[in-house]
Design a protein around this motif. Sequence first.
Motif, PDB file in Angstrom:
ATOM      1  N   PHE A  50      34.661  -1.617 -34.815  1.00 57.18           N
ATOM      2  CA  PHE A  50      34.372  -1.461 -33.730  1.00 57.18           C
ATOM      3  C   PHE A  50      34.264  -0.147 -32.998  1.00 57.18           C
ATOM      4  O   PHE A  50      33.156   0.247 -32.190  1.00 57.18           O
ATOM      5  N   ALA A  51      35.312   0.696 -33.255  1.00 56.64           N
ATOM      6  CA  ALA A  51      35.200   2.083 -33.363  1.00 56.64           C
ATOM      7  C   ALA A  51      33.886   2.703 -33.555  1.00 56.64           C
ATOM      8  O   ALA A  51      33.120   3.412 -33.234  1.00 56.64           O
ATOM      9  N   GLN A  52      33.181   2.180 -34.940  1.00 65.34           N
ATOM     10  CA  GLN A  52      32.109   2.833 -35.251  1.00 65.34           C
ATOM     11  C   GLN A  52      30.813   2.193 -34.475  1.00 65.34           C
ATOM     12  O   GLN A  52      30.022   3.128 -34.498  1.00 65.34           O
ATOM     13  N   SER A  53      30.934   0.949 -33.876  1.00 63.12           N
ATOM     14  CA  SER A  53      30.006   0.614 -33.070  1.00 63.12           C
ATOM     15  C   SER A  53      29.589   1.354 -31.947  1.00 63.12           C
ATOM     16  O   SER A  53      28.658   1.700 -31.313  1.00 63.12           O
ATOM     17  N   LEU A  54      31.099   1.894 -31.176  1.00 65.29           N
ATOM     18  CA  LEU A  54      31.115   2.718 -30.157  1.00 65.29           C
ATOM     19  C   LEU A  54      30.559   4.038 -30.444  1.00 65.29           C
ATOM     20  O   LEU A  54      29.893   4.412 -29.519  1.00 65.29           O
ATOM     21  N   ALA A  55      30.761   4.531 -31.573  1.00 70.31           N
ATOM     22  CA  ALA A  55      30.534   5.808 -31.653  1.00 70.31           C
ATOM     23  C   ALA A  55      28.811   5.693 -31.716  1.00 70.31           C
ATOM     24  O   ALA A  55      28.188   6.763 -31.456  1.00 70.31           O
TER      25      ALA A  55
ATOM     26  N   GLY B 120      27.094   6.178 -28.705  1.00 75.01           N
ATOM     27  CA  GLY B 120      27.075   7.302 -27.906  1.00 75.01           C
ATOM     28  C   GLY B 120      28.615   7.476 -27.342  1.00 75.01           C
ATOM     29  O   GLY B 120      28.383   8.653 -26.593  1.00 75.01           O
ATOM     30  N   PHE B 121      29.684   7.172 -27.598  1.00 73.31           N
ATOM     31  CA  PHE B 121      30.756   7.425 -27.083  1.00 73.31           C
ATOM     32  C   PHE B 121      31.613   8.043 -27.712  1.00 73.31           C
ATOM     33  O   PHE B 121      31.654   8.052 -29.057  1.00 73.31           O
ATOM     34  N   GLU B 122      32.304   9.090 -27.281  1.00 71.48           N
ATOM     35  CA  GLU B 122      33.239   9.751 -27.796  1.00 71.48           C
ATOM     36  C   GLU B 122      34.609   9.316 -27.749  1.00 71.48           C
ATOM     37  O   GLU B 122      34.850   8.377 -27.058  1.00 71.48           O
ATOM     38  N   GLN B 123      35.593   9.700 -28.502  1.00 69.52           N
ATOM     39  CA  GLN B 123      36.908   9.243 -28.687  1.00 69.52           C
ATOM     40  C   GLN B 123      36.864   7.743 -28.963  1.00 69.52           C
ATOM     41  O   GLN B 123      37.555   6.966 -28.143  1.00 69.52           O
ATOM     42  N   SER B 124      35.916   7.256 -29.778  1.00 70.44           N
ATOM     43  CA  SER B 124      35.383   5.736 -29.984  1.00 70.44           C
ATOM     44  C   SER B 124      36.657   5.000 -30.563  1.00 70.44           C
ATOM     45  O   SER B 124      36.861   4.073 -30.205  1.00 70.44           O
ATOM     46  N   ALA B 125      37.715   5.850 -31.354  1.00 63.24           N
ATOM     47  CA  ALA B 125      38.821   5.258 -31.955  1.00 63.24           C
ATOM     48  C   ALA B 125      39.976   4.790 -30.705  1.00 63.24           C
ATOM     49  O   ALA B 125      40.186   3.461 -30.703  1.00 63.24           O
ATOM     50  N   VAL B 126      40.067   5.477 -29.880  1.00 63.78           N
ATOM     51  CA  VAL B 126      40.981   5.497 -28.900  1.00 63.78           C
ATOM     52  C   VAL B 126      40.174   4.303 -27.952  1.00 63.78           C
ATOM     53  O   VAL B 126      40.922   3.390 -27.387  1.00 63.78           O
ATOM     54  N   LEU B 127      38.966   4.502 -27.679  1.00 67.93           N
ATOM     55  CA  LEU B 127      38.433   3.497 -26.738  1.00 67.93           C
ATOM     56  C   LEU B 127      38.213   2.155 -27.333  1.00 67.93           C
ATOM     57  O   LEU B 127      38.376   1.195 -26.506  1.00 67.93           O
ATOM     58  N   SER B 128      38.096   2.000 -28.546  1.00 68.47           N
ATOM     59  CA  SER B 128      38.147   0.686 -29.155  1.00 68.47           C
ATOM     60  C   SER B 128      39.299  -0.221 -28.644  1.00 68.47           C
ATOM     61  O   SER B 128      39.436  -1.131 -28.580  1.00 68.47           O
TER      62      SER B 128
ATOM     63  N   PHE C 284      37.960 -14.248 -23.550  1.00 69.55           N
ATOM     64  CA  PHE C 284      38.184 -12.900 -23.367  1.00 69.55           C
ATOM     65  C   PHE C 284      39.434 -12.562 -24.409  1.00 69.55           C
ATOM     66  O   PHE C 284      39.366 -11.484 -25.109  1.00 69.55           O
ATOM     67  N   ALA C 285      40.606 -13.332 -24.372  1.00 65.06           N
ATOM     68  CA  ALA C 285      41.748 -12.936 -25.144  1.00 65.06           C
ATOM     69  C   ALA C 285      41.150 -13.181 -26.464  1.00 65.06           C
ATOM     70  O   ALA C 285      41.918 -12.198 -27.510  1.00 65.06           O
ATOM     71  N   ALA C 286      40.317 -14.091 -27.139  1.00 65.63           N
ATOM     72  CA  ALA C 286      40.017 -14.062 -28.294  1.00 65.63           C
ATOM     73  C   ALA C 286      39.077 -12.913 -28.804  1.00 65.63           C
ATOM     74  O   ALA C 286      39.170 -12.396 -29.993  1.00 65.63           O
ATOM     75  N   HIS C 287      38.250 -12.387 -28.011  1.00 62.12           N
ATOM     76  CA  HIS C 287      37.411 -11.209 -28.284  1.00 62.12           C
ATOM     77  C   HIS C 287      38.241  -9.891 -28.239  1.00 62.12           C
ATOM     78  O   HIS C 287      38.033  -9.146 -29.188  1.00 62.12           O
ATOM     79  N   GLY C 288      39.156 -10.017 -27.562  1.00 63.53           N
ATOM     80  CA  GLY C 288      40.187  -8.877 -27.714  1.00 63.53           C
ATOM     81  C   GLY C 288      41.135  -8.721 -29.032  1.00 63.53           C
ATOM     82  O   GLY C 288      41.171  -7.735 -29.762  1.00 63.53           O
ATOM     83  N   ALA C 289      41.499  -9.913 -29.476  1.00 64.38           N
ATOM     84  CA  ALA C 289      42.077 -10.246 -30.807  1.00 64.38           C
ATOM     85  C   ALA C 289      41.117  -9.901 -31.999  1.00 64.38           C
ATOM     86  O   ALA C 289      41.707  -9.222 -32.843  1.00 64.38           O
ATOM     87  N   GLN C 290      39.836 -10.100 -31.715  1.00 58.36           N
ATOM     88  CA  GLN C 290      38.932  -9.768 -32.873  1.00 58.36           C
ATOM     89  C   GLN C 290      38.920  -8.368 -32.888  1.00 58.36           C
ATOM     90  O   GLN C 290      38.961  -7.738 -34.004  1.00 58.36           O
TER      91      GLN C 290
ATOM     92  N   GLY D 245      36.400 -11.362 -36.518  1.00 62.98           N
ATOM     93  CA  GLY D 245      35.946 -10.173 -35.548  1.00 62.98           C
ATOM     94  C   GLY D 245      36.225  -8.947 -36.745  1.00 62.98           C
ATOM     95  O   GLY D 245      36.522  -8.954 -37.776  1.00 62.98           O
ATOM     96  N   SER D 246      35.760  -7.997 -35.925  1.00 61.56           N
ATOM     97  CA  SER D 246      35.608  -6.739 -36.937  1.00 61.56           C
ATOM     98  C   SER D 246      36.547  -5.772 -37.164  1.00 61.56           C
ATOM     99  O   SER D 246      36.681  -5.150 -37.956  1.00 61.56           O
ATOM    100  N   GLY D 247      37.560  -5.993 -36.335  1.00 61.67           N
ATOM    101  CA  GLY D 247      38.847  -5.053 -36.468  1.00 61.67           C
ATOM    102  C   GLY D 247      38.463  -3.751 -35.595  1.00 61.67           C
ATOM    103  O   GLY D 247      37.487  -3.584 -35.208  1.00 61.67           O
ATOM    104  N   PRO D 248      39.437  -3.098 -35.335  1.00 61.61           N
ATOM    105  CA  PRO D 248      39.653  -1.593 -34.578  1.00 61.61           C
ATOM    106  C   PRO D 248      38.578  -0.784 -35.153  1.00 61.61           C
ATOM    107  O   PRO D 248      37.847  -0.161 -34.535  1.00 61.61           O
TER     108      PRO D 248
END
Length: 239
Positions: free
Chosen positions: A115-120, A123-131, A95-101, A109-112
């Motif tokens: 990852f924010a784009q995949s959250l968007a 269907g998630f709002e505020q995807s940048a913050v949520l990532s 999990f630490a490795a996944h978080g670092a990704q 890893g994809s970077g923030p």
Amino acid sequence: MSIHDDRPSGRRDERAQRGGKKSADGPTGTQGLGVQDYDDYYDDAAYSDANATAVVDRGSSADFYEEIDDRKPFAWNAGTDLGLLVLRLVVGGVFAAHGAQKLFGVLGGSGPEKFAQSLAKAGFEQSAVLSLVTGGTELGAGALLVLGLFTPLAAAGIVGVMASAIVSMKLPGPFFDQEGGYEYPAILIAVALCLMFTGPGRVALDNGRSWFRHPLISGFICLVIAAGSAAAVLVLLRS
């Protein structure tokens, strides 16, 4: 009928000083005793007979008592501590490795931003913050598990993240991972729940703390926190 005085010699001497000389035989040996001493004599004889019976009973039940003495109460042992340590190191490290990704884009890893784009797209709002929140939760929870610090809370973070991922990205869908299902996240949730209620073992920084000594109570509290956090993200941030 003869009643034998098998009291300790010290008690016989004490009775003799109080009421006179006694023989080992009942009434004939009590002629010099007063009424109270006479009663005490027979009380002591009955006491001795009862003790003798108890000794016989214990001797006849030697195997039973030996069996009870050989039983050991359930307790932590070195094997339990080693198993929990291995579990914490593996799950926490993953999990630490996944978080670092997600946060830094390391380890392939994809970077923030990605990852924010995949959250968007999910269907998630505020995807940048949520990532950032998701990546930080995974990194922090993983590091705490490795250290064995605030273990129930760290496990709750893993349960919350994985439950949100299953509900939002995997359901409805197949179960098995090779089919794109939620098998792997479900296993991680089960492992995190185990650590939440068992604790980290004695090879941990939590050793001796209040939540370490009361794992069931702290586990239920952190389970409520995990469920509430996942529900809040799904209800408030998912359109």
